[in-house]
Design a protein around this motif. Structure first.
Motif, PDB file in Angstrom:
ATOM      1  N   GLU A 329       8.687  -6.480 -12.423  1.00 32.08           N
ATOM      2  CA  GLU A 329       7.342  -5.839 -12.028  1.00 32.08           C
ATOM      3  C   GLU A 329       7.057  -6.248 -10.881  1.00 32.08           C
ATOM      4  O   GLU A 329       6.997  -7.526 -10.379  1.00 32.08           O
ATOM      5  N   PRO A 330       6.672  -5.370 -10.086  1.00 33.87           N
ATOM      6  CA  PRO A 330       6.277  -5.483  -8.324  1.00 33.87           C
ATOM      7  C   PRO A 330       5.312  -6.224  -8.273  1.00 33.87           C
ATOM      8  O   PRO A 330       4.280  -5.988  -8.959  1.00 33.87           O
ATOM      9  N   PRO A 331       5.226  -7.259  -7.561  1.00 31.76           N
ATOM     10  CA  PRO A 331       3.912  -8.254  -7.416  1.00 31.76           C
ATOM     11  C   PRO A 331       2.863  -7.298  -6.980  1.00 31.76           C
ATOM     12  O   PRO A 331       3.002  -6.374  -6.054  1.00 31.76           O
ATOM     13  N   SER A 332       1.526  -7.815  -7.093  1.00 27.87           N
ATOM     14  CA  SER A 332       0.566  -7.036  -6.555  1.00 27.87           C
ATOM     15  C   SER A 332       0.484  -7.131  -5.213  1.00 27.87           C
ATOM     16  O   SER A 332       0.679  -8.339  -4.543  1.00 27.87           O
ATOM     17  N   GLY A 333       0.061  -6.133  -4.202  1.00 30.02           N
ATOM     18  CA  GLY A 333       0.135  -6.066  -2.819  1.00 30.02           C
ATOM     19  C   GLY A 333       1.176  -5.859  -2.209  1.00 30.02           C
ATOM     20  O   GLY A 333       1.223  -5.396  -0.947  1.00 30.02           O
ATOM     21  N   GLN A 334       2.257  -5.536  -3.092  1.00 29.00           N
ATOM     22  CA  GLN A 334       3.412  -4.869  -2.339  1.00 29.00           C
ATOM     23  C   GLN A 334       3.811  -3.601  -2.585  1.00 29.00           C
ATOM     24  O   GLN A 334       3.248  -3.079  -3.564  1.00 29.00           O
ATOM     25  N   ALA A 335       4.415  -2.995  -1.418  1.00 30.91           N
ATOM     26  CA  ALA A 335       4.548  -1.443  -1.739  1.00 30.91           C
ATOM     27  C   ALA A 335       6.166  -1.107  -2.237  1.00 30.91           C
ATOM     28  O   ALA A 335       6.950  -1.891  -2.202  1.00 30.91           O
ATOM     29  N   VAL A 336       6.072  -0.108  -3.004  1.00 33.66           N
ATOM     30  CA  VAL A 336       7.228   0.325  -3.563  1.00 33.66           C
ATOM     31  C   VAL A 336       8.030   1.751  -2.944  1.00 33.66           C
ATOM     32  O   VAL A 336       7.063   2.710  -3.220  1.00 33.66           O
ATOM     33  N   THR A 337       8.997   1.720  -2.561  1.00 33.55           N
ATOM     34  CA  THR A 337       9.679   3.076  -1.834  1.00 33.55           C
ATOM     35  C   THR A 337      10.622   3.233  -2.821  1.00 33.55           C
ATOM     36  O   THR A 337      11.587   2.660  -2.906  1.00 33.55           O
ATOM     37  N   LEU A 347      12.762   0.064  -3.226  1.00 32.87           N
ATOM     38  CA  LEU A 347      12.787  -1.190  -2.575  1.00 32.87           C
ATOM     39  C   LEU A 347      11.243  -1.685  -2.308  1.00 32.87           C
ATOM     40  O   LEU A 347      10.293  -0.698  -2.259  1.00 32.87           O
ATOM     41  N   VAL A 348      11.095  -2.829  -3.093  1.00 32.49           N
ATOM     42  CA  VAL A 348       9.719  -3.375  -3.238  1.00 32.49           C
ATOM     43  C   VAL A 348       9.568  -4.367  -1.643  1.00 32.49           C
ATOM     44  O   VAL A 348      10.289  -5.146  -1.572  1.00 32.49           O
ATOM     45  N   HIS A 349       8.462  -4.052  -1.073  1.00 29.70           N
ATOM     46  CA  HIS A 349       8.450  -4.485   0.242  1.00 29.70           C
ATOM     47  C   HIS A 349       7.140  -4.665   0.722  1.00 29.70           C
ATOM     48  O   HIS A 349       6.299  -4.401   0.108  1.00 29.70           O
ATOM     49  N   ASP A 350       6.924  -5.234   2.011  1.00 28.47           N
ATOM     50  CA  ASP A 350       5.701  -5.561   2.385  1.00 28.47           C
ATOM     51  C   ASP A 350       5.181  -4.151   2.833  1.00 28.47           C
ATOM     52  O   ASP A 350       5.939  -2.997   3.341  1.00 28.47           O
ATOM     53  N   PRO A 351       3.784  -3.673   2.557  1.00 31.27           N
ATOM     54  CA  PRO A 351       3.073  -2.435   2.853  1.00 31.27           C
ATOM     55  C   PRO A 351       3.408  -1.913   4.175  1.00 31.27           C
ATOM     56  O   PRO A 351       3.299  -0.814   4.718  1.00 31.27           O
ATOM     57  N   ALA A 352       3.390  -3.063   5.261  1.00 30.87           N
ATOM     58  CA  ALA A 352       3.525  -2.611   6.859  1.00 30.87           C
ATOM     59  C   ALA A 352       4.803  -1.712   7.066  1.00 30.87           C
ATOM     60  O   ALA A 352       4.825  -0.814   7.916  1.00 30.87           O
TER      61      ALA A 352
END
Length: 588
Positions: A329-337, A347-352
């Motif tokens: 489950e992707p952590p809250s605040g992370q972006a999913v591409t 890819l679950v990564h920094d929204p930046a």
């Protein structure tokens, strides 16, 4: 980047040429008005126009290089607003035709520049405001620039053209003396200072949440913004202490303007340079990414993309699993591409990193082979987990069926046999002939043997003591009934899952039977310890060894049963060295 590529995103060569013509005309008009009619020194005119030209050129370049980002549009708008404001700053003679329009337009544009600059800073790098606080601050800046600029313009100038524009017979309709203008200006300056401090807080918060590469770019922008406002405050103090034309005021004015140039277009191009260097880093890492193992692809992508929290996941049936095949489950605040069509990698990564999607896709494409292998491994682990869960369900169902059979035998057939035995004893008391009594005695003897066999059968299916009292008493009962001496070292607290208890019991039972039937041992030892999330049981004897699960002694089936519940089964049986059977069962 060619013109066609830009056309796809909303800007083409013809549009760019028109923008360049308009901007060039405004720059030329600014220089002509300032040098010919302005009251500023030539250096001041050149500086004002050069600052505006830098914003325009930077905006057009950013618009051309990154057409999907609105930062270039806003920088270009800032340059145009600055060019429209410059004639007002030149202090043109009141007798010059169109002076009223210059004052009217320039007086509002003076403050509008700061609102646009705030939008550029908070919208970097996409040019779009994402947070509620960001939108509130920029909206307040635009309202203040329009409302405050208009109020200052009305109370400051006696120009007839301006009065006519606001439907005033005279500026004295709103102001009896200069005190109202000075009061409004003080309030406007204080509010702008408060907005600047709030903007600094938002920028610092973004820096704290950003990835290290983005943090360097935002840190540069925040530093230049702070310097620009420090120079502005110093300019205001220099004007109050000295005059507008003092050398100190001129120095702080130029420093304030050029710090803004470095901090706004400079930030964009600094970020663009960082992005290009990041692409170059991916290029240098091509060999590493191509050869990376499936088990290391997540760690390698973290290093290449400079995102320590990056995770690789794979869509399966509407859910995500990680590289180990576990539900994710992707952590809250992370972006999913999602990558691929249809998506095969997430890819679950920094929204930046969303602003560098090309970089994400380039790194993922380079590591595509490793990602595909990792996906296949994850899918295989998911399938193995499903098979293991299915085997556990089968084992649980089989154990449940054994419990039912044991209960049926105990409550059904055994009770009937006992009833028959009671009837035989009554019948024996009524018989007078000795041969008849002997026949009944023989029947009672056979009946007792049948009951013992039935009890042994029920005990083998699932002993009642295991169901009622648990694993420790059941193992102790096996040790007492064994045909060899058995030492016990048991440390089992509480009850376990019924399937695990049954598996452990049958492991000990089969191990003791193997000791009696095949090892010719005289002594055995049972050790059972529950620690953490596992139960470890060891059965060792001093027999002749040489046990082989493939020899048909029952150890092979026992190993299958242990594996079915996710346990580990190990045999150590060197010839002449005794046999040690060890099992580790999950009991979390």
């Amino acid at each position: 980047m060619d013109g066609s590529g830009c056309h796809d995103h909303g800007v083409n060569s013809r549009t760019l040429a028109a923008q360049v013509v308009v901007a060039t005309g405004l720059v030329a008009a600014n220089l002509w008005l300032g040098l010919e009619f302005g009251m500023l020194p030539a250096l001041g005119v050149w500086s004002e126009v050069a600052v505006s030209a830098c914003f325009v050129a930077g905006g057009l370049a950013a618009w051309w290089l990154r057409p999907r980002s609105r930062t270039g549009v806003w920088l270009f708008a800032l340059g145009l607003v600055s060019l429209l404001n410059n004639p007002y700053e030149f202090r043109l003679p009141t007798a010059l035709p169109g002076h009223g329009a210059v004052v009217l337009l320039g007086g509002i544009m003076t403050w509008l520049q700061y609102a646009i600059a705030a939008h550029v800073l908070l919208g970097y790098p996409t040019g779009r405001l994402s947070g509620r606080l960001d939108r509130a601050l920029v909206g307040s800046a635009f309202v203040l620039s329009l409302a405050g600029g208009t109020a200052l313009l009305i109370t400051q100038t006696p120009d007839p053209a301006v009065c006519a524009a606001f439907c005033l017979d005279s500026p004295l309709q709103l102001v009896a003396d200069r005190s109202l203008y000075l009061g409004i200006r003080s309030v406007v300056n204080i509010v702008w200072l408060a907005l600047a401090l709030a903007l600094m807080v938002l920028l610092v918060r973004r820096i704290a949440r950003a990835t290290p590469p983005r943090r360097r770019v935002l840190g540069f922008a925040t530093t230049m913004f702070g310097l620009s406002w420090a120079f502005y405050v110093a300019l205001a103090i220099a004007v109050v202490v000295g005059s507008v034309r003092s050398p100190a005021a001129e120095f702080f004015r130029y420093s304030h303007q050029w710090a803004g140039v470095v901090g706004l277009p400079g930030t964009f191009f600094f970020g663009l340079l960082r992005e290009r260097l990041a692409f170059a880093s991916v290029g240098l890492q091509v060999g590493r990414l191509v050869r990376v193992q499936a088990s290391e692809v997540e760690t390698t992508l973290r290093e290449v993309l400079h995102d320590k929290g990056l995770r690789v996941a794979f869509p399966t049936g509407g859910d995500l699993v990680d590289v180990a095949g576990r539900p994710f489950e992707p952590p809250s605040g992370q972006a999913v591409t999602l990558l691929g069509d249809p998506a095969t990698v997430a890819l679950v990564h920094d929204p930046a990193l969303l602003d560098d999607r090309e970089l994400l896709e380039a790194a993922a494409a380079t590591a595509s082979l490793a990602l595909d292998n990792a996906r296949l491994h994850a899918e295989l682990r998911v399938q193995l987990a499903e098979v293991r869960a299915s085997r556990q369900r089968l084992a649980a169902a089989a154990d449940h069926e054994r419990q039912r059979l044991e209960r049926d035998l105990h409550d059904g057939a055994q009770q009937r046999f006992l009833g028959i035995g009671l009837a035989l004893r009554v019948l024996r008391g009524r018989l007078e002939q000795e041969p008849d009594r002997e026949l009944v005695d023989e029947l009672e003897h056979e009946l007792r043997a049948a009951i013992r066999e039935l009890r042994d059968l029920a005990q083998g299916i699932r002993p009642a003591v295991l169901t009622d009292q648990g694993l420790l008493p059941a193992i102790a009962g096996l040790a007492r009934r064994a045909a060899v001496r058995v030492a016990l070292d048991l440390d089992i607290e509480g009850r376990l899952d019924p399937v695990i208890e049954a598996t452990a019991y049958y492991f000990v039972s089969e191990a003791l039977q193997n000791t009696v039937k095949h090892s010719a041992a005289s002594d055995a030892r049972i050790t059972a310890v529950r620690g953490g999330n596992s139960l470890v049981i060891i059965v060792a004897d001093d027999g002749r060894g040489g046990a082989d699960p493939r020899s048909g002694t029952g150890l092979g089936g026992l190993a299958d049963r242990v594996n079915a519940v996710g346990g580990n089964f190990v045999i150590q049986s060197p010839p002449g060295g005794g046999t040690t059977l060890r099992v580790e069962l999950p009991c979390g």
